[in-house]
Design an enzyme around this catalytic site. Structure first.
Site, short mmCIF file in Angstrom:
data_model
loop_
_atom_site.label_atom_id
_atom_site.label_comp_id
_atom_site.label_asym_id
_atom_site.label_seq_id
_atom_site.Cartn_x
_atom_site.Cartn_y
_atom_site.Cartn_z
N CYS A 96 -12.21 -0.37 -25.79
CA CYS A 96 -11.06 -1.18 -26.20
C CYS A 96 -10.16 -0.50 -27.22
O CYS A 96 -9.15 -1.06 -27.62
CB CYS A 96 -11.53 -2.54 -26.68
SG CYS A 96 -12.25 -3.48 -25.32
N HIS A 140 -6.52 -10.23 -24.12
CA HIS A 140 -7.13 -8.95 -24.48
C HIS A 140 -7.31 -8.13 -23.21
O HIS A 140 -8.26 -8.34 -22.45
CB HIS A 140 -8.48 -9.21 -25.16
CG HIS A 140 -9.13 -7.96 -25.72
ND1 HIS A 140 -8.60 -6.70 -25.56
CD2 HIS A 140 -10.28 -7.81 -26.42
CE1 HIS A 140 -9.40 -5.82 -26.15
NE2 HIS A 140 -10.42 -6.47 -26.68
N HIS A 150 -6.12 -6.28 -34.56
CA HIS A 150 -6.87 -6.31 -33.30
C HIS A 150 -7.00 -7.77 -32.86
O HIS A 150 -6.82 -8.08 -31.70
CB HIS A 150 -8.23 -5.65 -33.50
CG HIS A 150 -9.08 -5.64 -32.26
ND1 HIS A 150 -8.72 -4.93 -31.15
CD2 HIS A 150 -10.23 -6.28 -31.95
CE1 HIS A 150 -9.64 -5.11 -30.20
NE2 HIS A 150 -10.56 -5.92 -30.66
N LYS A 197 -2.64 -10.83 -29.17
CA LYS A 197 -3.64 -11.26 -28.17
C LYS A 197 -3.65 -12.77 -28.04
O LYS A 197 -4.11 -13.32 -27.04
CB LYS A 197 -5.03 -10.75 -28.55
CG LYS A 197 -5.17 -9.24 -28.41
CD LYS A 197 -6.61 -8.80 -28.61
CE LYS A 197 -6.74 -7.28 -28.53
NZ LYS A 197 -6.30 -6.59 -29.76
N PHE A 234 -15.94 -1.81 -28.22
CA PHE A 234 -17.33 -1.53 -27.87
C PHE A 234 -17.58 -0.03 -28.05
O PHE A 234 -16.71 0.79 -27.79
CB PHE A 234 -17.61 -1.93 -26.42
CG PHE A 234 -17.78 -3.41 -26.22
CD1 PHE A 234 -17.47 -4.32 -27.22
CD2 PHE A 234 -18.26 -3.91 -25.02
CE1 PHE A 234 -17.65 -5.68 -27.04
CE2 PHE A 234 -18.42 -5.27 -24.81
CZ PHE A 234 -18.12 -6.15 -25.82
N GLU A 282 -12.31 -7.74 -39.46
CA GLU A 282 -11.00 -7.14 -39.61
C GLU A 282 -10.33 -7.58 -40.91
O GLU A 282 -9.70 -6.78 -41.60
CB GLU A 282 -10.19 -7.61 -38.40
CG GLU A 282 -8.92 -6.88 -38.23
CD GLU A 282 -8.26 -7.18 -36.91
OE1 GLU A 282 -8.58 -8.20 -36.27
OE2 GLU A 282 -7.40 -6.39 -36.54
#
Lengths: 86, 420, 411
Positions: free
Chosen positions: B169, B346, B309, B341, B405, B320
């Site tokens: 990602c 996403h 993010h 997002k 990930f 975050e």
């Protein structure tokens, strides 16, 4: 009546999540947390998935965490199977 | 003499409307493009919502053979490339082909086509040994994600360095960072940089279901992506692409190009902790931010907007928020932070490039997109997340971050195109 | 060239059809012992391609950490084991180095092919809730880099580059880029494992695979009877250290250094422009600051497909002169390893530099017309070697070259 005992749990863990080299899963581990046994959240999701497929019972996502122990897991899973009349 | 990459063209394929201007309209109006999945029958899945693109490849100029050859992710990338090149006004035929490079990110490559063809070859999953008589001619192109960079390279006849960056990602932001590096290194003068992913197929949904990562808010798809909101319950899958034309700053100025923004600094770090888990302290993301700011020669106080993010998982939002506080200090409380997002979902590897595109537009148009669906505060997320409504705001420096990930954390610092 | 601008390879690890360790691989290569054989990982009889280079040593699977076995694909298993050898070989303790100055950059081409096929099968045969939790971290192309980063506590800028067979060289080039910025140590290279039914079937329509059924005659690059290549699995992991850092901990220049790297791309189909290889080769030499006469051996991409073979032979001849440099392709012993292929070639080249011997190419007997190269065949050729070039091309047009040196220049 389907039984679910510690041996069943260990069998599932070994096949779906493997065993850490530093851990003897056949030793006295019933009261050791999953985290200390090297099992993370993904391993526990995998375990619950296997329980669902093999025993036909669904457990909530948060039924087991890394602080749970195999003994607790056997109680939770076994109890659920018993209630389902398995 | 250092070479700085600047953005001179932007192409976007995003949920809620294909094309850069439709994308920007969606963001600035604070609309959401999340809905019930229509691309496949999601009955029986835990999460049945996604941010889908209404995308007709023929309408966007793809020929029948291109449509047959390309997975949906490749189609997105090609359409985004064409828009970006047109937008930049660059005459690529006047650039030596070996000075044109490509850097495309993708987390899951050609998943849709791979799964679709697998179903045929295995006759519905009924045979492990497949019937190769049913193999389509370009099947290998679906198996290797590098095809996505190949298709972009062919569009612009690039003969310079071509890369497919697949860092999960963070692929998108990393691919743009890599493209900027190619220009800084002198390996290319023009780089088509961006990312694409089209993961909306059963296997992707099923694998995120299996780890309870995606939102099960199926009754309320429109409001399902809720970054930083106390009622969030996972991310919402999306799809799309963004492609940028990057040029060396001096060359772009010499040809009188419109410059959206400058890529001033990029850095990435890894948490080496867990493939999916994040520690709440946000340490590695903070490290990436600090390193990117240092490369950009900017101070934390210079940051005028943070594109988060903001995936909408509890774990991410806290991680975050901690990372911003750790890296920006008290300034974290003063700077607007938002997650697009909440509107476009996403799209795994693609979203990082889509977010860089949003940052460039935010710089250029002096407007910060909002975080949609943020109605209930989470006491652990206590920054200014620009809830619901876009904000007119001139920023000289913006920060975009991504987390993925593998434990990867990346940060990019952009500056205004009209900076002296 | 300043000594602090390059990387030295201080540790190597190999898992390949030719052996499941560095020295086993090297011994096989020098003896011409092939790892090509009938596919046993699944039943290949329905397919026109039934040969491959497989990793069959049971010790490889046994060496994978127990918890990682079920959560990663075979491609990652091989990388974990190769990395273990490489780290040990480098005599480096990652825990003792600054965490943000170590990174992992691998090449991948088809990701967790077999793992993914199994999970998609479960989904379509049994339903979505039969897909396991590990599909989300095993199938995607970044799985290997992520697992290696975690295993060794490397918190620097990790990455994955996919360029099919060229990806391995791009990973080495990227490792140097990172070393020039802020990394002292990069775990790099790559592996791949495409030998599941889907991995093989997907390749059949390219028409590039050899359907010859004789393991000794199926993959014959540059030969008049070239009929395509064979697939293989495995690869190599290299520990790349910023040269100053390597010397500071007494590793001198390791097995050798990366002196030059360049990458380019072929023109689109239908173009009349020439392929990129000759230009990229020239750029890599310029990057290394070397003239053609200073190169002692070329490890060819050697696709085994007549057109690409001829194009490669011409590019080599154009730069070095007809039969101007020894050329070899030990990959006939393993098949093409995609994300792992170029990394393994680079390792083999470093061993050649170390021992002063050019390994031979097993298979080809008679060069195809126009392939005017000095292909080393029959037996290894002992030569004082200073510099080696490795070439790689990836499906679609990826073209990369590296120049490796026995030691960094002293000036």
């Amino acid at each position: 009546m389907t039984e679910f005992v510690l041996q069943d749990l260990k069998r599932l863990l070994k096949s779906c999540a493997g065993v850490d080299e530093a851990v003897d899963l056949d030793g006295p581990v019933a009261d050791t947390s999953f985290g200390d046994l090297g099992y993370d959240s993904l391993a526990l999701f995998e375990l619950l998935g296997r329980v669902r497929r093999e025993y036909g019972v669904d457990l909530p996502d948060d039924a087991l965490t890394e602080t749970s122990t195999p003994k607790v897991a056997v109680d939770v899973i076994g109890g659920r199977i018993a209630r389902s009349g398995g | 003499m250092s070479r700085t990459a600047v953005i001179t063209g932007i192409g976007v394929v995003a949920p809620g409307g294909v094309g850069r201007e439709n994308f920007w309209a969606l963001l600035t109006e604070g609309r959401t493009a999340t809905r019930s999945i229509s691309l496949f029958d999601a009955t029986g899945f835990r999460s049945r919502i996604a941010a889908e693109c209404d995308f007709d490849p023929a309408e966007h100029g793809l020929s029948p053979q291109e449509v047959r050859r390309m997975d949906r992710a490749a189609q997105f990338a090609v359409v985004g490339t064409r828009e970006a090149v047109l937008d930049s006004g660059i005459a690529l035929d006047r650039v030596p082909p070996h000075r044109i490079g490509v850097s495309i990110g993708s987390a899951v490559g050609c998943t849709m086509a791979l799964e679709r063809e697998y179903v045929v070859l295995s006759d519905g999953g009924q045979r492990w040994n497949l019937d190769h008589g049913y193999a389509v001619p370009h099947l290998y192109g679906h198996m290797v994600p590098s095809t996505l960079a190949v298709e972009v390279a062919w569009q612009v006849a690039a003969e310079g360095p071509v890369a497919l960056v697949s860092d999960g990602c963070t692929s998108g932001i990393d691919a743009v960072g890599h493209g900027a590096q190619l220009i800084a290194d002198g390996a290319a003068d023009v780089v088509l940089a961006g990312a694409t992913d089209a993961p909306l197929s059963p296997i992707t949904s099923a694998c995120f279901d299996a780890i309870r990562a995606t939102s099960p808010r199926n009754h309320d798809a429109e409001h399902a992506s809720r970054p930083f909101d106390a009622e969030r319950d996972g991310f919402v899958l999306g799809e799309g692409a963004a492609v940028l034309v990057l040029e060396e700053r001096g060359a772009a100025r010499a040809r009188g190009a419109r410059v959206y923004g400058e890529l001033l600094g990029f850095a990435s770090r890894s948490n080496a902790f867990h493939m999916t888990g994040l520690k709440p302290d946000g340490r590695e993301m903070a490290e990436a931010i600090t390193a990117a700011l240092a490369r950009a020669r900017r101070n934390p106080d210079d940051v005028g907007y943070v594109n988060a993010h903001g995936s909408g998982t509890k774990q991410n939002d806290r991680h975050e928020t901690a990372a911003f506080k750790r890296s920006l200090g008290d300034h974290a409380y003063r700077v607007p932070v938002s997650s697009i997002k909440s509107m476009v979902g996403h799209s795994l590897g693609a979203i990082g490039a889509i977010e860089v595109a949003a940052c460039a537009l935010a710089l250029d148009r002096e407007t910060v997109p909002p975080t949609a669906n943020l109605r209930t505060r989470d006491p652990e997320c206590d920054l200014d997340y620009v809830p619901l409504t876009a904000r007119e705001h001139r920023a000289d420096t913006v920060l975009s971050v991504a987390s993925g990930f593998g434990g990867f954390q990346s940060a990019m610092v952009l500056g205004r195109g009209d900076a002296a | 060239m300043l000594p602090d601008t390059t990387i030295a390879f201080t540790g190597l690890g190999v898992i390949a059809p030719t052996g499941s360790s560095l020295e086993e691989h090297w011994a096989s290569v020098l003896k011409g012992r092939s790892g090509i054989g009938p596919i046993t990982r699944f039943d290949p009889t329905p397919y026109p391609v039934r040969l491959a280079g497989q990793v069959t040593d049971p010790a490889v699977a046994e060496a994978v950490p127990g918890r990682l076995v079920p959560q990663t694909d075979w491609w990652t298993h091989m990388a974990l084991v190769a990395a273990q050898e490489a780290v040990r070989d480098a005599e480096v303790d990652p825990a003792a180095l600054p965490e943000y100055e170590m990174a992992v950059v691998t090449a991948s081409s088809s990701g967790g092919t077999e793992f993914g096929q199994r999970e998609i099968e479960r989904l379509w045969r049994d339903g979505p809730d039969h897909v396991g939790a590990y599909q989300s971290i095993a199938w995607f192309y970044a799985a290997t880099t992520g697992q290696l980063s975690i295993r060794y506590g490397m918190r620097g800028p990790c990455a994955v580059l996919a360029g099919e067979q060229a990806g391995g060289l791009d990973a080495l080039g990227h490792a140097r880029r990172l070393a020039r910025a802020d990394c002292r140590l990069v775990v790099t290279g790559g592996t791949d494992a495409s030998l599941s039914p889907y991995g093989l079937v997907a390749q059949l329509p390219t028409g590039l695979l050899s359907t010859v059924d004789d393991p000794d005659r199926a993959y014959l690059p540059f030969d008049v009877n070239a009929s395509g290549y064979l697939p293989g699995e495995g690869g190599a992991v290299l520990i790349a250290e910023e040269l100053g850092a390597a010397r500071a901990r007494g590793r001198a220049d390791g097995y050798g250094v990366l002196l030059g790297y360049a990458a380019g791309f072929d023109p689109p189909p239908g173009s009349t422009r020439p392929p990129a290889l000759e230009r990229v080769l020239g750029e890599a030499l310029r990057d290394a600051g070397l003239g053609p006469s200073e190169v002692d051996v070329v490890f060819a991409d050697a696709m085994g497909v007549p057109g690409p073979d001829l194009a490669e032979a011409r590019a080599i001849s154009a730069v070095f002169g007809p039969r101007g440099v020894p050329v070899t392709a030990p990959k006939t012993l393993t098949g093409r390893l995609y994300g792992g292929g170029a990394a393994l070639d680079a390792v083999t080249a470093l061993l050649a530099l170390r021992d002063g011997v050019v390994p031979h190419t097993v298979g080809p007997e008679r060069l195809a017309p126009g392939c005017d190269i000095d292909l080393v065949v029959d037996r290894p050729r002992e030569l004082p070697l200073r510099h080696a070039v490795v070439l790689a091309r990836g499906y679609g047009g990826f073209t990369s070259a590296v120049v490796l040196g026995r030691a960094a220049p002293t000036s």
